[in-house]
Design a protein around this motif. Structure first.
Motif, PDB file in Angstrom:
ATOM      1  N   PHE A   1      39.077 -46.060  26.887  1.00 51.64           N
ATOM      2  CA  PHE A   1      40.033 -45.050  26.408  1.00 51.64           C
ATOM      3  C   PHE A   1      39.326 -43.714  26.165  1.00 51.64           C
ATOM      4  CE2 PHE A   1      44.173 -46.907  25.683  1.00 51.64           C
ATOM      5  CZ  PHE A   1      43.932 -48.281  25.618  1.00 51.64           C
ATOM      6  N   LEU A   2      38.137 -43.780  25.581  1.00 58.29           N
ATOM      7  CA  LEU A   2      37.411 -42.542  25.261  1.00 58.29           C
ATOM      8  C   LEU A   2      37.009 -41.781  26.529  1.00 58.29           C
ATOM      9  CD1 LEU A   2      35.109 -43.574  22.262  1.00 58.29           C
ATOM     10  CD2 LEU A   2      37.149 -42.123  22.207  1.00 58.29           C
ATOM     11  N   PHE A   3      36.515 -42.498  27.542  1.00 64.17           N
ATOM     12  CA  PHE A   3      36.167 -41.832  28.803  1.00 64.17           C
ATOM     13  C   PHE A   3      37.405 -41.160  29.386  1.00 64.17           C
ATOM     14  CE2 PHE A   3      32.304 -44.662  29.190  1.00 64.17           C
ATOM     15  CZ  PHE A   3      31.378 -43.664  29.426  1.00 64.17           C
ATOM     16  N   ALA A   4      38.557 -41.837  29.309  1.00 63.85           N
ATOM     17  CA  ALA A   4      39.786 -41.256  29.859  1.00 63.85           C
ATOM     18  C   ALA A   4      40.228 -40.046  29.027  1.00 63.85           C
ATOM     19  CB  ALA A   4      40.880 -42.313  29.918  1.00 63.85           C
ATOM     20  N   ALA A   5      40.057 -40.141  27.710  1.00 64.27           N
ATOM     21  CA  ALA A   5      40.436 -39.022  26.835  1.00 64.27           C
ATOM     22  C   ALA A   5      39.535 -37.813  27.102  1.00 64.27           C
ATOM     23  CB  ALA A   5      40.333 -39.452  25.369  1.00 64.27           C
ATOM     24  N   ASP A   6      38.252 -38.075  27.246  1.00 63.81           N
ATOM     25  CA  ASP A   6      37.289 -37.009  27.551  1.00 63.81           C
ATOM     26  C   ASP A   6      37.664 -36.341  28.875  1.00 63.81           C
ATOM     27  OD1 ASP A   6      34.818 -35.582  27.112  1.00 63.81           O
ATOM     28  OD2 ASP A   6      33.831 -36.887  28.579  1.00 63.81           O
ATOM     29  N   ARG A   7      38.029 -37.159  29.846  1.00 66.92           N
ATOM     30  CA  ARG A   7      38.404 -36.664  31.182  1.00 66.92           C
ATOM     31  C   ARG A   7      39.680 -35.839  31.130  1.00 66.92           C
ATOM     32  NH1 ARG A   7      37.550 -41.332  33.777  1.00 66.92           N
ATOM     33  NH2 ARG A   7      35.412 -40.544  33.800  1.00 66.92           N
ATOM     34  N   ASN A   8      40.640 -36.263  30.352  1.00 63.72           N
ATOM     35  CA  ASN A   8      41.904 -35.531  30.261  1.00 63.72           C
ATOM     36  C   ASN A   8      41.663 -34.118  29.729  1.00 63.72           C
ATOM     37  OD1 ASN A   8      44.864 -36.098  30.624  1.00 63.72           O
ATOM     38  ND2 ASN A   8      44.879 -35.162  28.589  1.00 63.72           N
ATOM     39  N   GLU A   9      40.800 -34.029  28.735  1.00 69.94           N
ATOM     40  CA  GLU A   9      40.429 -32.743  28.151  1.00 69.94           C
ATOM     41  C   GLU A   9      39.652 -31.911  29.177  1.00 69.94           C
ATOM     42  OE1 GLU A   9      41.973 -32.407  25.296  1.00 69.94           O
ATOM     43  OE2 GLU A   9      41.114 -30.402  25.235  1.00 69.94           O
ATOM     44  N   HIS A  10      38.735 -32.554  29.853  1.00 71.93           N
ATOM     45  CA  HIS A  10      37.893 -31.898  30.860  1.00 71.93           C
ATOM     46  C   HIS A  10      38.745 -31.330  31.994  1.00 71.93           C
ATOM     47  CE1 HIS A  10      34.205 -32.412  33.747  1.00 71.93           C
ATOM     48  NE2 HIS A  10      34.231 -31.218  33.220  1.00 71.93           N
ATOM     49  N   LEU A  11      39.779 -32.059  32.340  1.00 68.73           N
ATOM     50  CA  LEU A  11      40.645 -31.675  33.454  1.00 68.73           C
ATOM     51  C   LEU A  11      41.638 -30.589  33.041  1.00 68.73           C
ATOM     52  CD1 LEU A  11      41.143 -32.653  36.390  1.00 68.73           C
ATOM     53  CD2 LEU A  11      42.831 -34.245  35.466  1.00 68.73           C
ATOM     54  N   HIS A  12      42.344 -30.860  31.937  1.00 69.68           N
ATOM     55  CA  HIS A  12      43.462 -29.993  31.551  1.00 69.68           C
ATOM     56  C   HIS A  12      43.113 -28.968  30.483  1.00 69.68           C
ATOM     57  CE1 HIS A  12      46.347 -32.367  33.844  1.00 69.68           C
ATOM     58  NE2 HIS A  12      45.758 -33.447  33.368  1.00 69.68           N
ATOM     59  N   GLY A  13      41.995 -29.136  29.822  1.00 71.54           N
ATOM     60  CA  GLY A  13      41.649 -28.256  28.706  1.00 71.54           C
ATOM     61  C   GLY A  13      41.410 -26.819  29.139  1.00 71.54           C
ATOM     62  N   GLU A  14      41.355 -25.958  28.134  1.00 68.45           N
ATOM     63  CA  GLU A  14      41.070 -24.553  28.380  1.00 68.45           C
ATOM     64  C   GLU A  14      39.710 -24.501  29.077  1.00 68.45           C
ATOM     65  OE1 GLU A  14      40.863 -20.720  25.535  1.00 68.45           O
ATOM     66  OE2 GLU A  14      41.624 -22.573  24.633  1.00 68.45           O
ATOM     67  N   ASN A  15      39.622 -23.723  30.132  1.00 69.96           N
ATOM     68  CA  ASN A  15      38.366 -23.636  30.873  1.00 69.96           C
ATOM     69  C   ASN A  15      37.935 -24.943  31.528  1.00 69.96           C
ATOM     70  OD1 ASN A  15      37.019 -21.241  31.311  1.00 69.96           O
ATOM     71  ND2 ASN A  15      36.796 -20.971  29.094  1.00 69.96           N
ATOM     72  N   GLY A  16      38.883 -25.818  31.737  1.00 67.90           N
ATOM     73  CA  GLY A  16      38.587 -27.111  32.353  1.00 67.90           C
ATOM     74  C   GLY A  16      38.589 -27.041  33.878  1.00 67.90           C
ATOM     75  N   ILE A  17      38.510 -28.207  34.487  1.00 71.06           N
ATOM     76  CA  ILE A  17      38.416 -28.317  35.948  1.00 71.06           C
ATOM     77  C   ILE A  17      39.597 -27.624  36.637  1.00 71.06           C
ATOM     78  CG2 ILE A  17      38.530 -29.983  37.865  1.00 71.06           C
ATOM     79  CD1 ILE A  17      37.014 -31.970  35.998  1.00 71.06           C
ATOM     80  N   LEU A  18      40.812 -27.918  36.176  1.00 71.94           N
ATOM     81  CA  LEU A  18      41.998 -27.362  36.848  1.00 71.94           C
ATOM     82  C   LEU A  18      42.082 -25.850  36.682  1.00 71.94           C
ATOM     83  CD1 LEU A  18      44.690 -30.113  36.159  1.00 71.94           C
ATOM     84  CD2 LEU A  18      43.514 -29.606  38.311  1.00 71.94           C
ATOM     85  N   ALA A  19      41.669 -25.359  35.520  1.00 74.71           N
ATOM     86  CA  ALA A  19      41.705 -23.911  35.278  1.00 74.71           C
ATOM     87  C   ALA A  19      40.759 -23.206  36.257  1.00 74.71           C
ATOM     88  CB  ALA A  19      41.321 -23.606  33.834  1.00 74.71           C
ATOM     89  N   HIS A  20      39.573 -23.763  36.434  1.00 80.29           N
ATOM     90  CA  HIS A  20      38.609 -23.153  37.364  1.00 80.29           C
ATOM     91  C   HIS A  20      39.091 -23.254  38.808  1.00 80.29           C
ATOM     92  CE1 HIS A  20      35.203 -21.979  34.839  1.00 80.29           C
ATOM     93  NE2 HIS A  20      35.600 -22.962  34.037  1.00 80.29           N
ATOM     94  N   ALA A  21      39.610 -24.426  39.164  1.00 81.99           N
ATOM     95  CA  ALA A  21      40.083 -24.611  40.537  1.00 81.99           C
ATOM     96  C   ALA A  21      41.247 -23.649  40.824  1.00 81.99           C
ATOM     97  CB  ALA A  21      40.505 -26.055  40.766  1.00 81.99           C
ATOM     98  N   ALA A  22      42.098 -23.446  39.819  1.00 81.41           N
ATOM     99  CA  ALA A  22      43.249 -22.540  39.995  1.00 81.41           C
ATOM    100  C   ALA A  22      42.800 -21.102  40.224  1.00 81.41           C
ATOM    101  CB  ALA A  22      44.165 -22.616  38.776  1.00 81.41           C
ATOM    102  N   ARG A  23      41.607 -20.760  39.714  1.00 78.42           N
ATOM    103  CA  ARG A  23      41.081 -19.411  39.947  1.00 78.42           C
ATOM    104  C   ARG A  23      40.429 -19.294  41.326  1.00 78.42           C
ATOM    105  NH1 ARG A  23      37.631 -19.500  34.818  1.00 78.42           N
ATOM    106  NH2 ARG A  23      39.302 -19.984  33.376  1.00 78.42           N
ATOM    107  N   GLY A  24      40.498 -20.344  42.090  1.00 77.39           N
ATOM    108  CA  GLY A  24      39.927 -20.302  43.437  1.00 77.39           C
ATOM    109  C   GLY A  24      38.440 -20.601  43.458  1.00 77.39           C
ATOM    110  N   GLU A  25      37.909 -21.168  42.367  1.00 74.86           N
ATOM    111  CA  GLU A  25      36.485 -21.509  42.357  1.00 74.86           C
ATOM    112  C   GLU A  25      36.259 -22.903  42.928  1.00 74.86           C
ATOM    113  OE1 GLU A  25      35.065 -21.067  38.318  1.00 74.86           O
ATOM    114  OE2 GLU A  25      36.051 -19.119  38.146  1.00 74.86           O
TER     115      GLU A  25
END
Ligand code: TYD
Length: 208
Positions: free
Chosen positions: A69-93
């Protein structure tokens, strides 16, 4: 399975060199100047990631299922959080990451059975490119013998299962449309670095 464009992930057993290779790739990307990139890793440096690292070092005891559960929670934050994976990818990085959902399917799959990590991670989109650093666990563990402390998964029997499970799951990613590349991680750091670069520089973002 949805796929995140411009997202590449390194996977492999402990001592396979994912961290080293991400560092080398980051240097090359810096020199290349284009595309802009974001280099990151899991478990993250956030509060949940820190808790996970304490459990990995055996400083605190956490049940394997709770850790899933913790790995998944960490990942959810990493993906959707401010400055996370999706935010960077959305900027075209270009986003390059040391470990992602597949690590949970492999490590927590061995610890808890496949069902829990599968259901916890089914909500996470897959990377566009996945590089698997494949190494004989004996060689990997010999490489790690100079490290001062041992983490809970760093045992030969466990690492043999890790390698088998990675190999058995790669096809699933491939048929979901992920570009999956296996590199023989017993080669020199330089040779692996060159192979990594040839794979990464073929990503569509390099032609835009
Ligand atoms: P990593 O930071 O790559 O190892 P190291 O501390 O040696 O650089 O990963 C830490 C450990 O966490 C590694 O054994 C793999 C494990 N792990 C999981 O079990 N599940 C996961 O979802 C992730 C991301 C890592």
């Amino acid at each position: 399975m949805d796929i995140i464009s411009n997202f590449a992930v390194f996977e492999g057993g402990d001592g396979s060199g994912t961290t080293t290779q991400l560092a080398i790739l980051s240097e090359r990307l810096k020199k290349a100047k284009k595309p802009a990139f974001f280099s990151t890793f899991e478990p993250t440096e956030g509060q949940i990631g820190k808790l996970i690292r304490r459990a990995l070092k055996n400083e605190i005891t956490i049940k394997p299922e709770t850790l899933a559960f913790l790995f998944a929670a960490d990942r959810n934050e990493h993906l959707h959080g401010e400055n996370g994976i999706l935010a960077h990818a959305a900027r075209g990085e270009l986003v390059v990451c040391d470990r992602y959902a597949m690590s949970s399917l492999v490590y927590q799959g061995i610890e808890c059975g496949d069902e829990l990590p599968l259901s916890l991670n089914s909500r996470f989109p897959a990377p566009e490119t996945l590089i698997f650093l494949d190494i004989d666990p004996e060689i990997a563990l010999a490489r790690m013998k100079n490290r001062t402390s041992r983490e809970i998964y760093e045992y030969r029997e466990f690492q043999s299962k890790v390698r088998e499970k990675y190999i058995s799951l790669l096809e699933k990613y491939r048929s979901a449309g992920v570009r999956v590349e296996t590199i023989d991680a017993s080669k020199s750091v330089q040779e692996i670095g060159d192979q990594v670069w040839s794979i990464i520089s073929q990503m569509p973002i390099f032609n835009t």
